[in-house]
Design a protein around this motif. Structure first.
Motif, short mmCIF file in Angstrom:
data_model
loop_
_atom_site.label_atom_id
_atom_site.label_comp_id
_atom_site.label_asym_id
_atom_site.label_seq_id
_atom_site.Cartn_x
_atom_site.Cartn_y
_atom_site.Cartn_z
N VAL A 74 22.96 51.40 67.70
CA VAL A 74 23.22 50.92 68.96
C VAL A 74 23.36 52.35 69.91
O VAL A 74 23.52 53.42 69.50
N ARG A 103 24.75 53.41 72.38
CA ARG A 103 26.20 54.07 73.30
C ARG A 103 27.08 54.46 72.15
O ARG A 103 26.71 53.77 71.11
N LEU A 160 30.36 54.81 70.14
CA LEU A 160 31.22 53.58 69.69
C LEU A 160 32.58 53.42 70.49
O LEU A 160 32.95 52.19 71.08
N LEU A 210 31.97 50.97 73.69
CA LEU A 210 31.85 49.60 73.33
C LEU A 210 32.90 48.77 73.37
O LEU A 210 34.30 49.31 73.30
N ASP A 211 33.12 47.74 73.97
CA ASP A 211 34.26 46.85 74.30
C ASP A 211 34.46 46.08 72.99
O ASP A 211 33.76 46.16 72.17
N GLU A 230 31.95 43.70 71.63
CA GLU A 230 30.75 44.34 71.08
C GLU A 230 31.12 45.04 69.76
O GLU A 230 30.38 45.01 68.64
N LEU A 231 32.30 45.46 69.71
CA LEU A 231 32.91 46.04 68.28
C LEU A 231 33.01 45.17 67.07
O LEU A 231 32.70 45.40 66.06
#
Ligand SMILES: Cc1ncc(C[n+]2csc(CCOP(=O)(O)OP(=O)(O)O)c2C)c(N)n1
Ligand code: SF4
Ligand SMILES: [Mg+2]
Length: 351
Positions: A324, A326, A328, A331-332, A335-336
């Motif tokens: 990914v 971005r 970690l 990430l919200d 997403e995680l």
């Protein structure tokens, strides 16, 4: 007190870089290493390289293991992120940090004991995985911190301070880095800032695993006659392959190149590496030739320094694994942890 802070006072007219920072903003605490230790010169070269590149200090993560060399991150880049890990474990901590946040600039500082003995496997795997970092080994041929035992990079036949002769074959980390797929490989000498500063700058800008083996005499335990890592020995046997100049994409390019004597390598970010060749037939982008060149000169007792190999369009571990974009921590929750339905889908795709 575990470190001595440097007084903040400085000359009001100290030059500023593009970020409005002075060289002092890139320094750390006062060094507690022995006066004259090569490692302090490498710290100074790192300070200069980061200042000249106008890198924001808080975007750099400096990591190390254990040893005099691994103490040095305290003495530079006081405003950077720092992690002083366990002996030989810097590469895996750096790899983890890099996977979690690809946006920082990773600088791993290690010693020859830290990387060529207890951390040998860690060194190898971080290089072969293409972790985007600059990995510097401050190589003095001894375990400085524990009072001067031979390390695994000590040359066979080298004498220690008490006159004992090393019988074992040395590990050449440069040769290994080339063989393991490092995409930027250089060797330098702490006593040669003219070569070391641009080499560090180029390595910091490189995307991929960049490795620099920096000979760094230990004045307390390995700077006597009979040592092959002393100031005198390295100066006498240093065979520089090229002189490096780094021109970042931001600057206007005005240099004139003399045909035949200059090699220009364009890097992924649009910057230029300008190499003044000393060895006529040396091609800095030929990995196999670099390995042969290194061995050939080693058999003649010469220490080859300079930029030995670069892949100008190198990839890094994130590219290999299509991770990914971005960090970690950006990430919200969804997403995680995309949930059990996604996990079931993934598992089904692997059956
Ligand atoms: C697990 C573990 N084993 C051994 C040690 C002892 N020890 C501390 S530093 C060091 C070697 C350091 O040598 P090097 O990495 O070459 O650094 P230098 O001091 O020469 O810069 C050793 C063996 C330790 N701290 N931890
Ligand atoms: S013991 Fe050697 S490596 Fe350690 S600080 Fe002193 S000179 Fe440097
Ligand atoms: Mg050492």
């Amino acid at each position: 007190m575990t470190f001595l802070p440097k007084p903040k006072l400085h000359h009001p007219e100290l030059a500023e870089n593009e970020l409005g920072l002075t060289r002092r903003d890139y320094e750390g605490a006062i060094s507690t290493l022995c006066a004259g230790c090569g490692h302090d010169s490498i710290s100074a070269a790192i300070v200069r390289a980061c200042y000249e590149l106008s890198l924001p200090p808080h975007r750099i993560a400096k990591l190390s293991g254990i040893g005099c060399s691994s103490k040095t991150p305290t003495y530079f880049l006081g405003a950077a992120h720092g992690f002083n890990s366990v002996h030989g474990r810097m590469p895996s901590v750096l790899t983890g940090a890099n996977l979690a946040n690809r946006e920082l600039i990773y600088l791993g500082v290690s010693g020859d004991g830290d990387s060529a003995s207890i951390g040998f496997g860690q060194f190898g795997h971080s290089i072969r995985r293409g972790v985007n970092m600059l990995y510097i080994v401050e190589n003095n041929g001894v375990y400085g911190l524990t009072k001067g035992q031979f390390s695994a990079t000590a040359d066979s036949g080298a004498k220690n301070k008490r006159g004992l002769v090393n019988q074992d074959e040395p590990i050449d980390l440069v040769g290994l880095a080339l063989q393991l797929g490092a995409t930027f490989v250089g060797r330098s000498f702490s006593g040669d800032k003219t070569q070391l500063v641009p080499l560090i700058k180029a390595a910091l800008l490189h995307k991929g695993a960049a490795f620099i083996d920096c000979l760094s005499p230990c004045v307390a335990f390995n700077n006597h006659a009979g040592s092959t890592k002393s100031f005198d020995y390295v100066r006498e046997h240093n065979e520089a392959v090229n002189f490096l100049d780094v021109i970042t994409g931001r600057e206007q390019i005005t240099a004139e190149y003399e045909p035949g004597s200059m090699e220009v390598v364009r890097t992924h970010d649009g910057g230029l590496l300008k190499l003044r060749k000393l060895a006529d037939d040396y091609d800095v982008t030929d990995r196999v030739a670099a390995m042969n060149f290194l061995q050939h000169h080693r058999s003649r007792g010469e220490i080859v320094t300079g930029l030995l190999y670069v892949d100008p369009v190198a990839e890094d571990v994130h590219g290999y694994h299509n991770t990914v974009d971005r960090p970690l921590n950006a990430l919200d929750d969804a997403e995680l942890c995309p949930g059990s339905a996604q996990l079931a889908k993934l598992n089904a795709s692997l059956r």
